[in-house]
Write an enzyme that holds these catalytic residues in place. Structure first.
Site, PDB file in Angstrom:
ATOM      1  N   ASN A 104      -0.705   4.757   3.540  1.00 16.07           N
ATOM      2  CA  ASN A 104      -1.473   3.540   3.794  1.00 16.07           C
ATOM      3  C   ASN A 104      -2.665   3.543   2.845  1.00 16.07           C
ATOM      4  OD1 ASN A 104      -3.010   5.572   5.286  1.00 16.07           O
ATOM      5  ND2 ASN A 104      -4.098   3.861   6.224  1.00 16.07           N
TER       6      ASN A 104
ATOM      7  N   HIS B  94      -3.851   1.068  -5.623  1.00 18.00           N
ATOM      8  CA  HIS B  94      -3.257   2.203  -4.925  1.00 18.00           C
ATOM      9  C   HIS B  94      -3.810   3.527  -5.451  1.00 18.00           C
ATOM     10  CE1 HIS B  94      -0.249  -0.946  -4.166  1.00 18.00           C
ATOM     11  NE2 HIS B  94      -0.025  -0.286  -3.053  1.00 18.00           N
TER      12      HIS B  94
END
Length: 162
Positions: A14, A25
């Site tokens: 997550n 990310h």
């Protein structure tokens, strides 16, 4: 950041708080994903999190099991993981990557109900994708050195090149 027909769709657990704040990310400076990805031969140079879109040119993409940001993955509930596994299966069926690489064995075990899973290739397919579980590159995962992680990621790279 994903597209149809990728060689490998990497799936983080997550977004951490830094990733949520930046929109990229594996954005936390101590995270080893980008150095390990390069050391394993997936990318010709070390990419920064803000260069993640360049992965598409290499047939790679990134997504997450759970969309909710948190400081630590252990803040997520089993229900969130299971729902994430269901949504990830739908995504794999739609995007049709050759490999789905789940980055974190505990996340994989919980999301897909595979309690005995270990790092490496799995028997299961998610949609049409073969599944590989990779070690979590978080700096909190001290069980794996960067070299060991790069070696495991390189095993996937070789399998995805066949």
């Amino acid at each position: 950041m994903a597209a149809e027909g990728l060689r490998v769709l990497f799936c983080g657990i997550n977004p951490g708080l830094m990733s949520a704040a930046t929109g990229h990310h594996f954005a936390r400076p101590g995270n080893r994903f980008w150095p390990v990805l390069h050391a394993s031969g997936f990318t010709p140079r070390l990419l920064r999190p803000d260069e993640e879109r360049e992965l598409l040119a290499y047939g790679l993409g990134i997504t997450n099991v759970v969309a909710r940001a948190s400081a630590r993955a252990d803040e997520l509930s089993d229900e969130e993981y299971r729902e994430g596994g269901r949504l990830l299966t739908e995504k794999a069926e739609r995007l049709r990557p050759s490999w789905l690489a789940v980055v974190g064995v505990t996340a994989y075990r919980t999301a897909f109900g595979e309690r005995g899973a270990q790092v490496g290739p799995q028997e299961r397919r998610t949609g049409p994708a073969r599944v590989w579980v990779l070690p979590n590159p978080s700096g909190l995962n001290a069980h794996w050195t960067p070299r060991q992680m790069a070696d495991e990621y390189a095993r996937l790279r070789k399998a995805a090149s066949r």
